[in-house]
Design an enzyme around this catalytic site. Structure first.
Site, short mmCIF file in Angstrom:
data_model
loop_
_atom_site.label_atom_id
_atom_site.label_comp_id
_atom_site.label_asym_id
_atom_site.label_seq_id
_atom_site.Cartn_x
_atom_site.Cartn_y
_atom_site.Cartn_z
N ASP A 79 100.02 17.01 -115.94
CA ASP A 79 100.25 18.45 -116.00
C ASP A 79 98.96 19.20 -116.34
OD1 ASP A 79 100.48 17.15 -118.58
OD2 ASP A 79 101.15 19.06 -119.41
N GLU A 140 101.78 16.69 -121.33
CA GLU A 140 100.89 16.61 -122.51
C GLU A 140 100.56 17.99 -123.04
OE1 GLU A 140 97.34 16.33 -125.03
OE2 GLU A 140 97.52 17.45 -123.16
ZN LIG Z 1 94.41 17.15 -121.59
#
Ligand SMILES: [Zn+2]
Length: 379
Positions: A79, A140
């Protein structure tokens, strides 16, 4: 650009993978996960795709050695943060040895490097022993649901998280706590001070104590790897209109933590300040709550992984440096999940900024160092 690792990196940058929990309407990781799974299949890895949330799959590829041995994991997130304000976030342009685009450094460069290492291993006879696990995870940049799901299903003897470190071997990073503080007042007509209680000015009292606390935290002797704790105000809101006493003010703030501090250190500091303010003024009303907490991480002292990685970095002609990173990573989840981890990846500039790039030569150097590390570790 004929190098397959850089070719893959360009493909990954061209795919929108904005985190949909962080940015409403974000594309999510489904399309990029498909691209990663395709690449892993093409390399000859066994591939497992696991949906962590709807449309948000982790991809884990494994390369088995010919004999039993230790397992090494490479882990990176798929992401990215928002692309708002960027001119051409999904247009992977190379200029002066830099590859531009959202996520180029944070961290599609690291993802391409770790998959590139698997490709190098597979195309040069495979692993003699042990097992390589390459994990591309979701989310994350928000709540790390990908890394949490990964450690609940997978184990390895050690891991490298390929976040951007400028090829420094990072042996730890700070944790953080998010706290919400609310001060209460009493709404009243702006012309009637004897009836109103100003929640915003009351928050001001707290803010000035926070500034003092932050100076004290940063004046502490620095932890050798993690530095000093710190705090900052992040978001603040309060009041109803210009001519009314504000009855409520809400501050959301962040406290960065180092090892040796407890999970509730930030909350208890704030509660101590609130108690002192109440003691000074019986009209003062405020409370605090912990919104979210992530622990700091340090690679276990004496673990061989940093040393092995440093010698791999040296062997490809790069200087080997060891340090702590300031920013939090999924290494904390892997590490606290029982997988000793370091952070090591290609660097650039503009992480979360309007112009992001990764240094192409560092992507290739990272790939080569990871290839050598896998051969040395998986015995
Ligand atoms: Zn990162």
């Amino acid at each position: 650009m004929s190098d397959p690792t850089i070719g893959l990196l360009r493909d990954l940058i061209a795919i929108d993978s904005v985190n949909p929990s962080l940015v409403s309407g974000g594309a999510g990781e489904r399309e990029i996960a498909e691209a990663v799974a395709r690449e892993m299949h093409a390399i000859g890895m066994d591939v497992e795709v696991t949906e962590v949330a709807t449309g948000r799959p982790n991809v884990v590829g494994t390369l088995e050695g010919r004999a039993p041995g230790r397992s090494l994991m490479f882990c990176g997130h798929l992401d990215t943060v928002s692309v708002a304000g960027m001119a051409s976030p999904f247009d992977p342009i190379v200029r002066d040895g830099r590859l531009y685009g959202r996520g180029s450094a944070d961290m599609k460069g690291g993802v391409a490097a770790m998959i590139g290492a698997a490709r190098s291993l597979a195309s040069s006879g495979g692993l003699e022993s042990g097992r390589l696990i390459v994990a591309a995870v979701v989310d994350e940049e928000y709540a790390s649901i990908g890394a949490e799901a990964l450690v609940s299903r997978w184990h390895a003897d050690a891991a490298v998280v390929t976040e951007p470190t400028d090829l420094v071997v990072a042996i730890g990073h700070k944790g953080f706590s998010w706290i919400e503080v609310t001060t209460k007042g009493r709404a009243a007509h702006g012309s009637r001070p004897q009836e109103g209680l100003d929640a915003i000015l009351r928050m001001g009292r707290l803010l000035s104590r926070l500034e003092r606390l932050d100076r004290k935290l940063q004046a502490r002797p620095a932890h050798p790897v993690l530095g000093t704790p710190s705090l900052h105000g992040s978001l603040i809101a309060g009041g109803r209109e210009l001519s009314t006493y504000p009855d409520c003010c809400v501050l959301q703030m962040e406290r960065r933590t180092i090892s040796g501090e407890t999970a509730d250190v930030a909350l208890s500091e704030i509660e101590e300040i609130l108690a002192a303010l109440r003691l000074e003024d019986s009209d003062f009303q405020g409370d605090a709550r912990l919104m979210f907490n992530r622990p700091p991480y340090e690679t276990p002292a004496g673990h061989e992984l940093p040393q092995l990685l440093e010698s791999a970095v040296l062997s490809i002609g790069h200087p080997a440096n060891r340090a702590g990173m300031t920013y939090w990573t999924d290494a904390a989840i892997l590490g606290h999940g029982g997988i000793p981890s370091v952070i090591f990846g290609p660097g650039g500039e503009g992480y979360h900024g309007l112009e992001e790039y990764v240094r192409v030569n560092e992507v290739l150097a990272c790939r080569d160092a990871l290839t050598i590390l896998a051969r040395k570790f998986c015995v």
